[in-house]
Every structure is written in C-alpha cells, then in structure tokens.
Design an enzyme around this catalytic site. Structure first.
Site, PDB file in Angstrom:
ATOM      1  N   SER A  96      -1.622  -5.700  10.105  1.00 31.32           N
ATOM      2  CA  SER A  96      -1.800  -4.504   9.277  1.00 31.32           C
ATOM      3  C   SER A  96      -1.795  -3.314  10.230  1.00 31.32           C
ATOM      4  O   SER A  96      -1.930  -3.491  11.445  1.00 31.32           O
ATOM      5  CB  SER A  96      -3.153  -4.601   8.576  1.00 31.32           C
ATOM      6  OG  SER A  96      -3.552  -3.348   8.050  1.00 31.32           O
ATOM      7  N   TYR A 119     -12.068  -6.963   6.663  1.00 34.16           N
ATOM      8  CA  TYR A 119     -10.599  -6.959   6.700  1.00 34.16           C
ATOM      9  C   TYR A 119     -10.117  -6.450   8.059  1.00 34.16           C
ATOM     10  O   TYR A 119      -9.233  -7.054   8.694  1.00 34.16           O
ATOM     11  CB  TYR A 119     -10.066  -6.073   5.565  1.00 34.16           C
ATOM     12  CG  TYR A 119      -8.552  -6.054   5.448  1.00 34.16           C
ATOM     13  CD1 TYR A 119      -7.867  -7.110   4.855  1.00 34.16           C
ATOM     14  CD2 TYR A 119      -7.805  -4.980   5.935  1.00 34.16           C
ATOM     15  CE1 TYR A 119      -6.476  -7.094   4.742  1.00 34.16           C
ATOM     16  CE2 TYR A 119      -6.422  -4.954   5.831  1.00 34.16           C
ATOM     17  CZ  TYR A 119      -5.756  -6.017   5.229  1.00 34.16           C
ATOM     18  OH  TYR A 119      -4.384  -5.991   5.125  1.00 34.16           O
TER      19      TYR A 119
HETATM   20  N1  LIG Z   1       0.138  -4.447   0.787  1.00 38.52           N
HETATM   21  C1  LIG Z   1      -0.330  -3.762   1.812  1.00 38.52           C
HETATM   22  O1  LIG Z   1      -0.538  -2.543   1.742  1.00 38.52           O
HETATM   23  C2  LIG Z   1      -0.599  -4.458   3.120  1.00 38.52           C
HETATM   24  C3  LIG Z   1      -0.837  -3.663   4.251  1.00 38.52           C
HETATM   25  C4  LIG Z   1      -1.096  -4.285   5.465  1.00 38.52           C
HETATM   26  C5  LIG Z   1      -1.103  -5.649   5.548  1.00 38.52           C
HETATM   27  N2  LIG Z   1      -0.868  -6.403   4.434  1.00 38.52           N
HETATM   28  C6  LIG Z   1      -0.913  -7.858   4.582  1.00 38.52           C
HETATM   29  O2  LIG Z   1       0.250  -8.443   4.047  1.00 38.52           O
HETATM   30  C7  LIG Z   1      -0.034  -9.761   3.593  1.00 38.52           C
HETATM   31  C8  LIG Z   1       0.451  -9.914   2.165  1.00 38.52           C
HETATM   32  O3  LIG Z   1      -0.248  -8.994   1.362  1.00 38.52           O
HETATM   33  P1  LIG Z   1       0.255  -8.466  -0.063  1.00 38.52           P
HETATM   34  O4  LIG Z   1      -0.046  -7.035  -0.107  1.00 38.52           O
HETATM   35  O5  LIG Z   1       1.625  -8.965  -0.329  1.00 38.52           O
HETATM   36  O6  LIG Z   1      -0.820  -9.209  -0.995  1.00 38.52           O
HETATM   37  P2  LIG Z   1      -0.733  -9.968  -2.390  1.00 38.52           P
HETATM   38  O7  LIG Z   1      -2.147 -10.214  -2.790  1.00 38.52           O
HETATM   39  O8  LIG Z   1       0.149  -9.249  -3.345  1.00 38.52           O
HETATM   40  O9  LIG Z   1      -0.052 -11.344  -1.973  1.00 38.52           O
HETATM   41  C9  LIG Z   1      -0.751 -12.225  -1.128  1.00 38.52           C
HETATM   42  C10 LIG Z   1      -0.310 -13.643  -1.366  1.00 38.52           C
HETATM   43  O10 LIG Z   1      -1.125 -14.481  -0.532  1.00 38.52           O
HETATM   44  C11 LIG Z   1      -1.563 -15.573  -1.287  1.00 38.52           C
HETATM   45  N3  LIG Z   1      -2.816 -16.119  -0.777  1.00 38.52           N
HETATM   46  C12 LIG Z   1      -4.055 -15.574  -0.821  1.00 38.52           C
HETATM   47  N4  LIG Z   1      -4.965 -16.436  -0.342  1.00 38.52           N
HETATM   48  C13 LIG Z   1      -4.270 -17.554   0.007  1.00 38.52           C
HETATM   49  C14 LIG Z   1      -4.653 -18.799   0.561  1.00 38.52           C
HETATM   50  N5  LIG Z   1      -5.938 -19.109   0.799  1.00 38.52           N
HETATM   51  N6  LIG Z   1      -3.680 -19.706   0.815  1.00 38.52           N
HETATM   52  C15 LIG Z   1      -2.373 -19.421   0.549  1.00 38.52           C
HETATM   53  N7  LIG Z   1      -1.960 -18.264   0.000  1.00 38.52           N
HETATM   54  C16 LIG Z   1      -2.914 -17.356  -0.265  1.00 38.52           C
HETATM   55  C17 LIG Z   1      -1.718 -15.038  -2.705  1.00 38.52           C
HETATM   56  O11 LIG Z   1      -1.709 -16.082  -3.681  1.00 38.52           O
HETATM   57  C18 LIG Z   1      -0.546 -14.088  -2.833  1.00 38.52           C
HETATM   58  O12 LIG Z   1       0.612 -14.713  -3.321  1.00 38.52           O
HETATM   59  C19 LIG Z   1      -1.537  -9.949   3.761  1.00 38.52           C
HETATM   60  O13 LIG Z   1      -1.802 -10.639   4.962  1.00 38.52           O
HETATM   61  C20 LIG Z   1      -2.047  -8.532   3.833  1.00 38.52           C
HETATM   62  O14 LIG Z   1      -3.270  -8.413   4.529  1.00 38.52           O
HETATM   63  C21 LIG Z   1      -0.614  -5.840   3.226  1.00 38.52           C
END
Ligand SMILES: NC(=O)c1ccc[n+]([C@@H]2O[C@H](COP(=O)([O-])OP(=O)(O)OC[C@H]3O[C@@H](n4cnc5c(N)ncnc54)[C@H](O)[C@@H]3O)[C@@H](O)[C@H]2O)c1
Length: 258
Positions: free
Chosen positions: A148, A161
């Site tokens: 992130s 986080y």
């Molecule tokens: N969206 C943002 O702004 C953002 C910014 C920085 C980092 N991230 C990172 O990107 C990654 C994806 O985030 P996103 O925004 O797409 O989130 P999201 O919640 O839309 O998707 C996350 C996915 O991870 C899966 N997941 C959660 N817990 C799990 C587990 N125990 N085992 C297997 N799968 C699991 C969920 O079912 C979901 O499909 C994460 O690591 C998040 O921290 C996102």
C-alpha cells in the site's frame, strides 16, 4: 524486432483474493499478457472468483478457480500443490488478499489487530513460502506482494493496517535477500486509493469529503481504478524485471510524493 521482455507467454500465475477488486484486475491483466492464471479466494467468494476465471479465459489462456483462505495456513501448501499439478508449474504469485479496518488506535481490539495482521502479513508470508518451494526447485519465480502507500508512510485511524503494510515492505526485502540466489525475485506494489468493493465499503465519508481529502493528499486528484495497477504487476512479473528485487513500487497517484 519488438521488445519481448514483457511477455508472460507460457507462465503460470496464482492470484490470491482474486474474486474482486485489485486481485481480479491483476488476474485479467496477467492473462492479457499471456499467462495462465489460477484464480483463488475464500470459499464464500468462489462464485465471484469464477467470474474472474471467465475474464481470464476470455484472453485465451488456461484458468481454474481454487478455494484458498490465507488465514487457513495449513491449507496453503496443499492448494499450491494442486495448482502445480493442474498447470504443471507455478511461476508467479500475486499475494493480494487483504483486509482493512478503519478506527482510531484507542478503539482497536485484539481481534481487529489479529484479523488484520493474520490476513495481510502472516497469510501473505505463508503463501510466499509455499509458492517459493516449486519456484526455487525450477530456478525461476516472481513473488509480488500487494502492499500500500501505507507501506511507506503513516496516517490516522489505520494503525493495524499500516503496521501490516509496513510489515509487507520489510518482508519483501527479507525474502528478496534470501531467494535471489535461486532465481526468485520478491517485490511489492504499493497502491494508493483505488476504487474497489472493499475500499468503498470501508469508507463512510461523503463524496465531497473524499474529494477534499484527495485534493489535499493525492496529486492525481482522483482515486485510481484497479486496472491502473496492471502495468506495475506485469513489469515485476516479467523477464524485464530479472534484476529488480526487494523493491516497493509505489503506484499511488503521487500520494507519497508530497
Ligand atoms: N483499494 C485500495 O485503495 C488499496 C490501496 C492500497 C492497498 N490495497 C491492497 O490491495 C489488496 C486488494 O484490495 P482491494 O481493494 O481489491 O480489496 P477488496 O476487499 O475489494 O478485495 C479483496 C479480496 O481479498 C479477499 N480476501 C480477504 N480475506 C481473505 C482471506 N483470508 N483469504 C483469501 N482471500 C481473502 C476478499 O474475498 C476479496 O476478494 C489488499 O491487500 C489491500 O490492502 C488496496
């Protein structure tokens, strides 16, 4: 002759948390670059994960969907073993599964802490470990951890986080140091605010409050779309990045530039 360093033709990738959001976009992007992609997510999201599988197959490559809950540490190696059996090998792991909890540090419970660190850091580590075994055996592999912008900087109301994502940056460097000798690179991508189901669900601010915050903190001036992370993942997954390891590639609309 066109530069071939970015082609993923014939590679096999696994994406965790690929049912939606960034994981789904990266699975589709890897497929468009020629990789066969194993899609995975928690059992409760498998139907959605199969939609991602369809997106991957639409690119003309092989795909299959696997239940993989990164909190179930004992299940990780067997699932990766099945993928290696089904696809013949594993070349690329996108360690994407993650959760977020937004609350002031004074209100964080032990359960909040454990859920966040166990998913975002412990689960990520054991996926990397299980994937590294077949990669080391074949002398080539790419592990891409999704961190992130909060792998590099702090903020308010996100203590577990941010701890987990700083952990991802450190772990990326540690594993890169150990596994470079085996032909396995380990890098991280640090996305900034990206419109995904998970991020929208965790944000209870009005659109005006969100925009004011973005105007203040993010030179890009808007949230990113998941597909805007694809280029970074393709680079790190590709032969072009043979000598890039231990790196945190921030794709954050300039958030950390301020
Ligand atoms: N969206 C943002 O702004 C953002 C910014 C920085 C980092 N991230 C990172 O990107 C990654 C994806 O985030 P996103 O925004 O797409 O989130 P999201 O919640 O839309 O998707 C996350 C996915 O991870 C899966 N997941 C959660 N817990 C799990 C587990 N125990 N085992 C297997 N799968 C699991 C969920 O079912 C979901 O499909 C994460 O690591 C998040 O921290 C996102």
């Amino acid at each position: 002759m066109p530069y071939s360093g970015f082609s993923l033709d014939g590679k096999v990738a696994l994406v965790t948390g690929a049912a939606r959001g960034i994981g789904a976009a990266l699975a589709a992007g890897l497929a468009e670059a020629g990789a066969n992609v194993a899609v995975s997510d928690m059992t409760t999201r498998l139907e959605l994960a199969r939609d991602t599988q369809s997106r991957v197959e639409a690119a003309g490559v092989k795909s299959a969907t696997y239940p993989l809950d990164v909190l179930d540490i004992n299940s990780i190696s067997p699932v990766i073993g099945r993928i290696v059996d089904d696809f013949g090998k594993l070349d690329i792991l996108i360690n994407n599964a993650g959760i977020r909890i937004r609350k002031p540090a004074l209100e964080v419970t032990e359960a909040d802490w454990d859920a966040t660190l166990d998913t975002n850091l412990k689960g990520l580590f054991f996926c990397a470990q299980a994937a590294a075994r077949p990669m080391i055996a074949q002398g080539w592999g790419r592990i891409i951890n999704i961190g992130s912008q909060f792998s590099a900087v702090g903020s308010v109301d996100r203590a577990p986080y941010i701890a987990s994502k700083h952990g991802v940056a450190g772990l990326t460097r540690a594993l890169a140091a150990e596994w470079a000798q085996f032909g396995v690179t380990v890098n991280a991508i640090g996305p900034g605010p990206t419109e995904t189901p998970g991020m929208l669900a965790a944000d209870d601010r009005t659109p005006e409050q969100v925009q004011a915050d973005l105007d203040y903190r993010m030179p890009l001036g808007r949230r990113m779309q998941p597909h805007e992370l694809t280029g970074a993942a393709l680079y790190l997954a590709s032969p072009a990045a043979n000598a890039t390891t231990g790196h945190l590639l921030l794709v954050d609309g300039g958030w950390t530039a301020l």
